[in-house]
Design a protein around this motif. Structure first.
Motif, PDB file in Angstrom:
ATOM      1  N   SER A 272       0.826  -1.207   0.000  1.00  0.00           N
ATOM      2  CA  SER A 272       0.000   0.000   0.000  1.00  0.00           C
ATOM      3  C   SER A 272       0.862   1.260   0.000  1.00  0.00           C
ATOM      4  CB  SER A 272      -0.913   0.001   1.227  1.00  0.00           C
ATOM      5  OG  SER A 272      -1.755  -1.139   1.220  1.00  0.00           O
ATOM      6  N   PHE A 273       1.966   1.233   0.746  1.00  0.00           N
ATOM      7  CA  PHE A 273       2.849   2.401   0.839  1.00  0.00           C
ATOM      8  C   PHE A 273       3.532   2.708  -0.501  1.00  0.00           C
ATOM      9  CE2 PHE A 273       7.234   3.860   1.509  1.00  0.00           C
ATOM     10  CZ  PHE A 273       7.001   5.078   2.114  1.00  0.00           C
ATOM     11  N   SER A 274       3.975   1.657  -1.199  1.00  0.00           N
ATOM     12  CA  SER A 274       4.756   1.846  -2.424  1.00  0.00           C
ATOM     13  C   SER A 274       3.935   1.737  -3.694  1.00  0.00           C
ATOM     14  CB  SER A 274       5.886   0.811  -2.468  1.00  0.00           C
ATOM     15  OG  SER A 274       5.352  -0.497  -2.488  1.00  0.00           O
ATOM     16  N   ASN A 275       2.593   1.593  -3.552  1.00  0.00           N
ATOM     17  CA  ASN A 275       1.732   1.472  -4.729  1.00  0.00           C
ATOM     18  C   ASN A 275       2.153   0.294  -5.608  1.00  0.00           C
ATOM     19  OD1 ASN A 275      -0.403   2.108  -6.386  1.00  0.00           O
ATOM     20  ND2 ASN A 275       0.690   3.730  -7.506  1.00  0.00           N
ATOM     21  N   LYS A 276       2.222  -0.891  -4.965  1.00  0.00           N
ATOM     22  CA  LYS A 276       2.541  -2.160  -5.623  1.00  0.00           C
ATOM     23  C   LYS A 276       3.930  -2.172  -6.270  1.00  0.00           C
ATOM     24  CE  LYS A 276      -2.149  -3.775  -6.530  1.00  0.00           C
ATOM     25  NZ  LYS A 276      -3.052  -4.377  -7.518  1.00  0.00           N
ATOM     26  N   ASN A 277       4.876  -1.554  -5.585  1.00  0.00           N
ATOM     27  CA  ASN A 277       6.264  -1.596  -6.065  1.00  0.00           C
ATOM     28  C   ASN A 277       7.166  -1.741  -4.835  1.00  0.00           C
ATOM     29  OD1 ASN A 277       8.589  -1.491  -7.562  1.00  0.00           O
ATOM     30  ND2 ASN A 277       8.524   0.722  -7.904  1.00  0.00           N
ATOM     31  N   VAL A 278       7.364  -2.987  -4.417  1.00  0.00           N
ATOM     32  CA  VAL A 278       8.083  -3.281  -3.177  1.00  0.00           C
ATOM     33  C   VAL A 278       9.584  -3.239  -3.471  1.00  0.00           C
ATOM     34  CG1 VAL A 278       8.386  -4.924  -1.289  1.00  0.00           C
ATOM     35  CG2 VAL A 278       6.167  -4.726  -2.423  1.00  0.00           C
TER      36      VAL A 278
ATOM     37  N   GLN B 177      14.396   0.350  -0.940  1.00  0.00           N
ATOM     38  CA  GLN B 177      14.308   1.657  -0.294  1.00  0.00           C
ATOM     39  C   GLN B 177      12.938   1.861   0.347  1.00  0.00           C
ATOM     40  OE1 GLN B 177      17.009   3.623  -0.042  1.00  0.00           O
ATOM     41  NE2 GLN B 177      15.801   4.931   1.337  1.00  0.00           N
ATOM     42  N   ALA B 178      11.885   1.389  -0.312  1.00  0.00           N
ATOM     43  CA  ALA B 178      10.543   1.529   0.246  1.00  0.00           C
ATOM     44  C   ALA B 178      10.395   0.724   1.529  1.00  0.00           C
ATOM     45  CB  ALA B 178       9.500   1.074  -0.776  1.00  0.00           C
ATOM     46  N   VAL B 179      11.033  -0.434   1.582  1.00  0.00           N
ATOM     47  CA  VAL B 179      10.934  -1.274   2.778  1.00  0.00           C
ATOM     48  C   VAL B 179      11.630  -0.615   3.967  1.00  0.00           C
ATOM     49  CG1 VAL B 179      11.609  -3.483   3.793  1.00  0.00           C
ATOM     50  CG2 VAL B 179      10.702  -3.413   1.471  1.00  0.00           C
ATOM     51  N   ILE B 180      12.870  -0.121   3.771  1.00  0.00           N
ATOM     52  CA  ILE B 180      13.598   0.454   4.906  1.00  0.00           C
ATOM     53  C   ILE B 180      12.982   1.787   5.339  1.00  0.00           C
ATOM     54  CG2 ILE B 180      15.738  -0.706   4.267  1.00  0.00           C
ATOM     55  CD1 ILE B 180      16.743   1.899   3.123  1.00  0.00           C
ATOM     56  N   ASP B 181      12.348   2.499   4.402  1.00  0.00           N
ATOM     57  CA  ASP B 181      11.691   3.750   4.774  1.00  0.00           C
ATOM     58  C   ASP B 181      10.423   3.492   5.579  1.00  0.00           C
ATOM     59  OD1 ASP B 181      13.659   5.181   3.540  1.00  0.00           O
ATOM     60  OD2 ASP B 181      12.525   5.545   1.692  1.00  0.00           O
ATOM     61  N   ASN B 182       9.661   2.491   5.175  1.00  0.00           N
ATOM     62  CA  ASN B 182       8.379   2.231   5.815  1.00  0.00           C
ATOM     63  C   ASN B 182       8.530   1.514   7.150  1.00  0.00           C
ATOM     64  OD1 ASN B 182       5.792   0.205   6.044  1.00  0.00           O
ATOM     65  ND2 ASN B 182       5.231   2.207   5.206  1.00  0.00           N
ATOM     66  N   LEU B 183       9.492   0.609   7.238  1.00  0.00           N
ATOM     67  CA  LEU B 183       9.672  -0.179   8.463  1.00  0.00           C
ATOM     68  C   LEU B 183      10.685   0.438   9.420  1.00  0.00           C
ATOM     69  CD1 LEU B 183       9.673  -3.819   7.010  1.00  0.00           C
ATOM     70  CD2 LEU B 183       7.766  -2.499   7.932  1.00  0.00           C
ATOM     71  N   ASN B 184      11.249   1.604   9.041  1.00  0.00           N
ATOM     72  CA  ASN B 184      12.219   2.290   9.898  1.00  0.00           C
ATOM     73  C   ASN B 184      13.377   1.370  10.264  1.00  0.00           C
ATOM     74  OD1 ASN B 184      13.128   4.614  11.181  1.00  0.00           O
ATOM     75  ND2 ASN B 184      12.288   3.977  13.161  1.00  0.00           N
ATOM     76  N   ILE B 185      14.019   0.831   9.234  1.00  0.00           N
ATOM     77  CA  ILE B 185      15.117  -0.115   9.412  1.00  0.00           C
ATOM     78  C   ILE B 185      16.421   0.560   9.014  1.00  0.00           C
ATOM     79  CG2 ILE B 185      16.098  -2.296   8.575  1.00  0.00           C
ATOM     80  CD1 ILE B 185      13.263  -3.304   8.179  1.00  0.00           C
ATOM     81  N   LEU B 186      17.475   0.301   9.771  1.00  0.00           N
ATOM     82  CA  LEU B 186      18.797   0.831   9.444  1.00  0.00           C
ATOM     83  C   LEU B 186      19.306   0.171   8.167  1.00  0.00           C
ATOM     84  CD1 LEU B 186      20.852   1.265  12.731  1.00  0.00           C
ATOM     85  CD2 LEU B 186      20.604   2.907  10.892  1.00  0.00           C
ATOM     86  N   ASP B 187      19.671   0.987   7.213  1.00  0.00           N
ATOM     87  CA  ASP B 187      20.122   0.503   5.917  1.00  0.00           C
ATOM     88  C   ASP B 187      21.476  -0.187   6.057  1.00  0.00           C
ATOM     89  OD1 ASP B 187      20.535   0.032   3.296  1.00  0.00           O
ATOM     90  OD2 ASP B 187      20.539   2.126   2.655  1.00  0.00           O
TER      91      ASP B 187
END
Length: 603
Positions: free
Chosen positions: A228-234, A237-247
């Motif tokens: 839902s956050f990335s509009n069907k494009n997982v 960068q979208a994952v670490i931004d949404n889940l607040n994960i250290l890159d």
């Protein structure tokens, strides 16, 4: 919007083969069905979201299926399967023990068990979160669980096996579910993404699987959120931004700065991480895991232990080749200590920055350590040639010889930092008061009494050429071959000079011990009287310092020092009447004769 179903429900497994990561469970259950060896009670244990309730439903549906396949799977088309899928089966019952945990609820269940199934061969009861039952409910359930009717099967599921009574455990076949592997979860998410026509990045799916910590349901929930956050494009960068994960890039960048000893870049990277809202404890924990992964990547045979995507694995492999094992182990130890001390520290950011600065200087420390462990041939041979001459004539001056290789002053190596002869060093020292030494001792070696005697550490440096190198930092005795005869007068004079210097150094306990009772010189053995073990410890601690002064001054390297505990004659005062009378009799024996003649007694 009304027809949307979350992935955890939409793609819930309906057959044993579709269960993810629990092949040891599903294989055992399929064999039991195939061989008709079903137990009367099953207990499914494991973390949340690993498939306990799902396997319980599949097992219940398969047991009552009218057309079981050769692979021990339910057909999904018979009346029993269809009624179960529609949620209106009369033979399969689900009970939530969290909300039905009383004795009355268990009694109602027992009453239902007495009624045979109307459809199908078995009546199956699935009790979820069974550890929530009360003590009385467990006891009421024991008899039915031990001897149920032939058509009744109980399937219990729990996340906290330790809370269940041992009497319940002994009546069940126990199946322990594992946490699902990251690779299996990533592949399952990729299968769902392909089926839903969602663009995805393999690195992003791996991050979701790692964040889920072995629970597939958690992974599917996060997957729906990111879709839902990335509009069907997982993407990654979208994952670490949404889940607040250290890159990963933060850790790779930080490690590169540590390898080139760039503390400014390290501190700036830490500042970026903290400004992005990440906690310092979370960061230092991730950095320790990063160093662990680099150590794993050092060996090709252990590279498979990295639960990351292929592209990240190649990054670890590349950076591991640039890093030494010693540096990684030291950095990992520093990070571990920082993580331990983080919560108790008042300035937590400073704690992390200090750990990072230590890591930045690890390379230099390792190089200095390696230099210190290398013995240079030219310098060591030169010292070996000098030492016999020094032992024979310690007072003969000689020109200073510079070492052929410069020596690091901060990290001493296995050879001395200066090859200057011993006499040259003696002339530079501050001389003590002149002593009445044997004729062989030249006054030029010690000079005149213009100033006070040097402190003991300075005297030790004078005889560095005679010190045995033990490889440690503890002080050692000076060595030599001279054994001059010493008069008691010479010994006492040297002893008093040493005691005076010790008093100037404020070592009052030792000074009191040295001056309380004059020491005795018996041959080459110095005996010092001490009153108790406390003074014995003081003397033992100062023994090396004392001998390091007396041996070269008195030109006798066989001198040794021992403490002797003085014996005290304890005089006990008479207390009782009998004791007082005996004391009087010892002074005047005629008193006993008088007592006997008068026939007197003691009151």
């Amino acid at each position: 919007m009304e027809n949307f179903i979350v992935s955890a429900r939409k793609y819930r497994p309906v057959t044993f083969d579709s269960v993810v990561g629990q092949q040891h469970i599903t294989g055992t259950l399929k064999n039991a069905i195939h061989n008709n060896q079903l137990a009367q009670a099953f207990l499914f244990c494991g973390p949340r979201g690993v498939g306990k309730t799902t396997c319980a439903r599949i097992l219940a549906k398969t047991i009552n299926c009218e057309n079981i396949s050769d692979k021990s799977e339910a057909c999904g088309q018979c009346d029993s399967c269809i009624s179960f899928q529609n949620g209106n089966s009369f033979s399969i019952h689900e009970l939530d023990a969290a909300s039905n945990n009383s004795v009355d609820d268990i009694r109602n269940l027992i009453d239902q068990v007495r009624i045979p199934p109307q459809v199908g061969k078995f009546k199956i009861y699935i009790i979820d979160e069974v550890h929530m039952l009360s003590q009385q409910a467990f006891n009421a359930f024991l008899k039915t669980l031990e001897e149920p009717p032939t058509y009744a099967i109980f399937i219990l599921a729990t996340t906290e096996k330790h809370k269940i009574l041992p009497t319940i455990l002994s009546r069940c076949q126990i199946f322990d579910f594992n946490r699902i592997r990251i690779e299996d979860m990533a592949n399952h998410l990729a299968h769902i993404a392909a089926h839903e026509d969602i663009q995805y990045d393999q690195d992003g799916l791996h991050i979701i699987a790692q964040k889920a910590d072995g629970g597939l349901r958690d992974a599917l929930s996060m997957f729906d959120q990111i879709v839902s956050f990335s509009n069907k494009n997982v993407t990654y960068q979208a994952v670490i931004d949404n889940l607040n994960i250290l890159d990963y890039d933060y850790f790779f960048k930080l490690t590169d700065a540590i390898l080139i000893e760039n503390p400014a870049q390290v501190l700036l990277t830490l500042n970026d991480i903290l400004n992005n809202g990440f906690d310092g404890s979370h960061f230092i924990s991730g950095l320790a895991s990063h160093f662990r992964n680099l150590l794993v990547a050092k060996e090709p045979s252990t590279l498979k232990l990295l639960e990351v995507s292929e592209s990240i694995r190649m990054k670890y492999l590349d950076q591991a080749q640039k890093s030494s094992t010693g540096l990684l182990l030291s950095a990992l130890n520093i990070a571990n200590q920082c993580e331990i001390n983080y919560k108790t520290s008042k300035n937590q950011r400073l704690q992390v920055e200090l750990a990072l600065l230590k890591m930045c200087h690890l390379s230099s420390a390792i190089k200095l350590s390696q230099m210190g462990s290398i013995q240079l041939p030219e310098a060591s041979e030169g010292l070996k040639k000098k030492r016999p001459d020094l032992a024979q004539a310690p007072s003969t001056p000689a020109p200073a010889v510079k070492p052929s290789v410069p020596v690091n002053e901060e990290k001493p190596s296995t050879y001395t930092s200066s090859a200057a002869p011993i006499a040259t060093v003696k002339e530079q020292a501050v001389e003590p008061e002149p002593l009445n030494l044997p004729p062989k001792v030249k006054k030029g070696a010690w000079g005149s009494a213009k100033s006070s005697m040097p402190s003991l550490p300075d005297l030790n440096s004078i005889f560095d050429s005679k010190v045995e190198e033990d490889g440690g930092d503890e002080p050692s005795l000076v060595k030599g071959t001279e054994q001059e005869e010493i008069s008691q007068e010479q010994f006492i004079q040297a002893w008093k000079v040493l005691a005076t210097q010790i008093k100037k150094e404020n070592r009052i306990n030792l000074y009191t011990l040295m001056t309380a009772v004059p020491p005795k010189l018996v041959g080459n053995k110095i005996e010092v009287d001490v009153e108790n073990m406390v003074q014995m410890d003081v003397l033992s601690t100062a023994k090396i310092d004392i001998l390091n002064y007396l041996r070269p001054v008195l030109r006798n390297f066989s001198l040794d020092l021992h403490g002797v505990i003085m014996e005290h004659d304890l005089v006990r005062k008479p207390y009782t009447s009998q004791e007082k009378y005996q004391a009087m009799v010892q002074k005047n024996p005629l008193l006993e004769t008088l007592r006997k003649e008068l026939n007197l007694g003691l009151s």
